[in-house]
Structures are given as structure tokens and as C-alpha cells.
Design an enzyme around this catalytic site. Structure first.
Site, PDB file in Angstrom:
ATOM      1  N   LYS A 186      33.503  49.124  40.639  1.00 18.93           N
ATOM      2  CA  LYS A 186      34.139  48.485  39.492  1.00 18.93           C
ATOM      3  C   LYS A 186      33.962  49.338  38.223  1.00 18.93           C
ATOM      4  CE  LYS A 186      35.628  44.764  41.651  1.00 18.93           C
ATOM      5  NZ  LYS A 186      35.085  44.667  43.007  1.00 18.93           N
TER       6      LYS A 186
HETATM    7  C1  LIG Z   1      35.019  43.230  43.828  1.00 12.46           C
HETATM    8  C2  LIG Z   1      35.715  41.930  43.794  1.00 12.46           C
HETATM    9  C3  LIG Z   1      35.043  40.713  43.975  1.00 12.46           C
HETATM   10  C4  LIG Z   1      33.625  40.623  44.474  1.00 12.46           C
HETATM   11  O1  LIG Z   1      32.694  41.295  43.751  1.00 12.46           O
HETATM   12  P1  LIG Z   1      31.325  41.812  44.446  1.00 12.46           P
HETATM   13  O2  LIG Z   1      30.496  42.146  43.262  1.00 12.46           O
HETATM   14  O3  LIG Z   1      31.673  43.011  45.275  1.00 12.46           O
HETATM   15  O4  LIG Z   1      30.776  40.704  45.233  1.00 12.46           O
HETATM   16  C5  LIG Z   1      35.742  39.539  43.793  1.00 12.46           C
HETATM   17  N1  LIG Z   1      37.046  39.537  43.494  1.00 12.46           N
HETATM   18  C6  LIG Z   1      37.744  40.685  43.349  1.00 12.46           C
HETATM   19  C7  LIG Z   1      39.186  40.616  42.982  1.00 12.46           C
HETATM   20  C8  LIG Z   1      37.108  41.913  43.515  1.00 12.46           C
HETATM   21  O5  LIG Z   1      37.801  43.041  43.398  1.00 12.46           O
END
Ligand SMILES: *Cc1c(COP(=O)(O)O)cnc(C)c1O
Length: 400
Positions: A186
Site C-alpha cells: 500500500k
Molecule cells: C489491501 C486491501 C485490504 C486488506 O488490507 P490488509 O492490510 O492486507 O489486510 C482490504 N481492502 C482492499 C481494497 C485492499 O486493497
């Protein structure tokens, strides 16, 4: 998109503060911690950055979704509407609280189609989860207006769009709450981690207590052991090292987005050489967090031919139509109702009755759109050489 590209001295210094005291836990250890509360500071800074009254840090973006849904009171018997183009975590969390995910089409924003949302609302609907996919805004104001008319909660899955805005207002602040992920890929990352923001104090209190076994966090002479609890909870606590990294990464978020926006403008210009090319519709281009660049061709077949040429130049694009993590018809475990639980829950009732069946062909508009869309991820630091390669590959692809 990934904040790990610029992991540097700022992050290391924040981490060093924590290692200095040796207190890795966000609560307690009053004297030993020397006034250092990194997770709490990260929450305060994140809330202030977004213009939200409250923030709750948790262990992941997936945990953020579960904590938020639980605090909103969503559970068995409820339906939660989300979109058929998202990461699996969105609907995993819905199933995890015992509710049933219902999927809408996406429109040319590549996010929830408000017209289809209206059609999917039933007497059982409790909550709507629009996702700001690939860094850009869902039509959140229209979605919130629909939700209000039906008295439904809105949880914005902002995992992929931290720092994104509409006319200056941060994504995640339009609905009742917004969730974020700081996982490894992210824009801002803490390795693993998540956050929920909300303007509603009671909702935040429920999140705060639920995420820590129900602890009410009220100051009392017996410390943590003497705290009360008014409902059952679980453990989704973020640790101090993650909070420390988050503080440093947050300070870099706007600069990361600005760099990505510059690169995105160059990619858009480069793709414009393709006759008939279309671009993803952005609700507010200025508030785009610009983590991805998406362009559409007239059909899936031409999309395949163009991408073959791009791949031949060593710069193949992502076609989410083939991606098994983000696109409804490819979620074979959801479609099949695969689960480890002996009873078949959450797809089966304990008595053996099927609770829900998914048909892979129910989102034709999404399938049509996604299979003719090509996507490049935008790094914070785009090497000039790769940009040049993409540019010349797109030029070659213009003739097919
Ligand atoms: C990455 C992501 C998540 C989950 O996040 P994590 O920290 O990996 O558990 C949820 N929703 C979307 C759209 C994502 O891209």
C-alpha cells in the site's frame, strides 16, 4: 504505490525511539515508556490528516473491516453490499462477521455503480461498502445519499486510496467510517497494519473496546486488570513499532501522491497515441491518489492484442480480468463455497442448508469493462528508463 520504496532514516529514527524504551505494547508500562505512545500518536496524526474526529489503529486492513462491521452491529441475518471488483478482504470480512456479501457492478469509475446499488438493496441490507479501488474515488456522495434514503450505514474501504480526496475532503470521511490498510504494497506502509476513521464518538468507542478484548480503557487504580467491559471483544491491537513507522510514512504521503500524479500524467499522455483509447472516469482528478493508471480499449480481444505487444516490449500491463484476487468471476473459493469449517459455515447453515449461492455470470457489465481495461501500477519513483519503454511500447501498440 508502495511506500517501502522510500523507507529511510525517518522511519528508522521513529523505530529507535521505541527500541530505546523497550516498550512494544501500546497500553500500560507508564514509567518505562518515557511518554512515548507511538500508536496513539499515529492515530492522532492520521485523524488530523484526514480531518476525522477519531482514528483506531488495528493489525491490518482486513481487521479494520471486521472491527468496523462489528462496531456497526452487522452480523448474521444481515446483507452487506460491496462491489464485484475489489480485493478479497472486503467480502472475507463480511462473511467473517456472519453477514452475506452482495455484489454490485462497477461503472466507468471502476468502482461501485450507484444505479446497480439501488437495485441490490433489500429488507436485509444493513451496510454498504464502496471501495476506492486502485487509488481513485468511488462516487461516494451519490452512494451516501442512497444509503441515507434507506437508513443504511456506509463503510468506505479506503485500503488502496489513503490520501485520496474529493474537492479537498478526504476519502474515508464521507460514510460512517473509513478503513485503511498499511500492508506491504500500500502507498503508506507499516509492514502490516490498518486504521479506521470516524466522526462518530460512540462508534469509535465500540471499535476501541472490541479491538482489545472489550477493555473499556478507563483510568482506574488497578490499571489494565481493573478495567471494565460491556461486551465481548477480540485482539486486533497494533504494536508500537508499527505505529512508529506509520508516523514517518504519513509525513511522506502527500509527497508520494504528488510524485505518482506526475508520473500518471506522463503515462496518460503516452497512452493517448492509441486510437479510441478511453480513460477511467475520475470523480475528482486532483484528489486522485494516483497509485494506478488505467486505460480501456473497445473490447477484450483488442485489449489482449495490445497487451501482447506491451509484454513483448517487457512492459506488460495488468489485466484484472485474469486476476484471481480482485475480480468476482475469478473468486473460485467464494463461488464454490469452500471453507475449512466442518459445518460449511459461512456458506451453509449448521443444519446443512445452503445460505448463499454465487453465480459467476451475474455481473456482466463489470466483466465487460474489466476485461478491456489495462492497468499499470505507479511506483513512487518511476525509473526514466521504464517510462521510456512503456512510451515506445504504447506507440507500437497504437497500430493494432
Ligand atoms: C489491501 C486491501 C485490504 C486488506 O488490507 P490488509 O492490510 O492486507 O489486510 C482490504 N481492502 C482492499 C481494497 C485492499 O486493497
Amino acid at each position: 504505490m508502495p511506500g517501502y520504496e522510500i523507507f529511510g532514516d525517518e522511519e528508522k529514527n521513529e523505530i529507535a525511539d521505541v527500541l530505546e524504551t523497550g516498550v512494544l505494547f501500546r497500553y500500560e508500562f507508564g514509567e518505562q515508556r518515557n511518554g512515548i505512545y507511538k500508536v496513539r500518536e499515529f492515530e492522532e496524526k492520521f485523524a488530523a490528516y484526514c480531518g476525522a474526529a477519531h482514528a483506531q489503529a488495528v493489525t491490518s486492513g482486513t481487521a479494520a473491516l471486521k472491527v468496523a462491521l462489528t462496531a456497526l452491529g452487522v452480523g448474521p441475518g444481515d446483507e452487506v453490499i460491496t462491489q464485484g471488483f475489489t480485493f478479497v478482504a472486503t467480502w472475507e470480512a463480511i462473511l467473517e462477521v456472519g453477514a452475506i456479501p452482495v455484489f454490485t457492478e462497477v461503472d466507468e469509475t471502476l468502482n461501485m455503480d450507484p444505479a446497480d446499488l439501488e437495485k441490490k438493496i433489500t429488507a436485509k441490507t444493513r451496510c454498504i461498502i464502496p471501495v476506492h479501488m486502485l487509488g481513485a474515488q468511488a462516487r461516494i456522495e451519490e452512494i451516501v445519499a442512497i444509503a441515507r434514503r434507506h437508513s443504511l450505514a456506509v463503510l468506505e474501504d479506503t485500503a488502496q486510496a489513503a490520501g485520496g480526496r474529493i474537492q479537498g475532503r478526504h476519502l474515508g470521511t464521507f460514510g460512517n467510517c473509513g478503513t485503511f490498510s498499511f500492508d506491504a504494497v500500500k502507498t503508506m506502509t507499516t509492514g502490516e497494519g490498518g486504521m479506521i476513521i470516524t466522526g462518530e464518538r460512540d462508534l469509535w468507542r465500540s471499535m476501541s473496546e472490541y479491538h482489545d478484548h472489550g477493555h473499556d480503557h478507563a483510568v482506574n487504580p488497578a490499571g489494565r486488570g481493573g478495567e471494565g467491559r460491556s461486551f465481548i471483544g477480540f485482539n486486533f491491537r497494533m504494536m508500537e513499532l508499527q505505529g512508529a513507522i506509520g508516523i514517518a510514512q504519513l509525513a511522506k504521503l502527500d509527497a508520494m501522491i504528488a510524485a505518482q500524479q506526475k508520473t500518471k500524467a506522463l503515462l496518460r499522455e503516452a497512452a493517448s497515441v492509441i486510437p479510441g483509447v478511453q480513460f477511467r472516469k475520475l470523480v475528482d482528478p486532483e484528489g486522485d491518489s494516483a497509485t494506478f493508471f488505467c486505460f480501456m480499449l473497445d473490447n477484450a480481444e483488442r485489449c489482449r492484442r495490445v497487451n501482447a505487444i506491451l509484454a513483448g516490449h517487457g512492459v506488460g500491463a495488468i489485466n484484472f480480468g485474469e486476476n484471481t484476487w480482485h475480480f468476482y468471476p475469478k473468486w473460485e473459493h467464494l463461488l464454490a463455497g469452500s471453507t475449512l469449517s466442518r459445518s460449511g459455515w459461512p456458506f451453509m447453515e449448521p443444519g446443512g442448508r445452503r445460505r448463499v449461492l454465487y453465480d459467476k455470470d451475474v455481473l456482466p457489465a463489470t466483466a465487460e469493462l474489466i476485461t478491456r481495461t489495462l492497468v499499470y501500477q505507479i511506483p513512487v519513483k518511476m525509473p526514466a528508463e521504464r517510462l521510456e519503454k512503456i512510451r515506445s511500447a504504447l506507440k507500437s501498440a497504437a497500430t493494432v
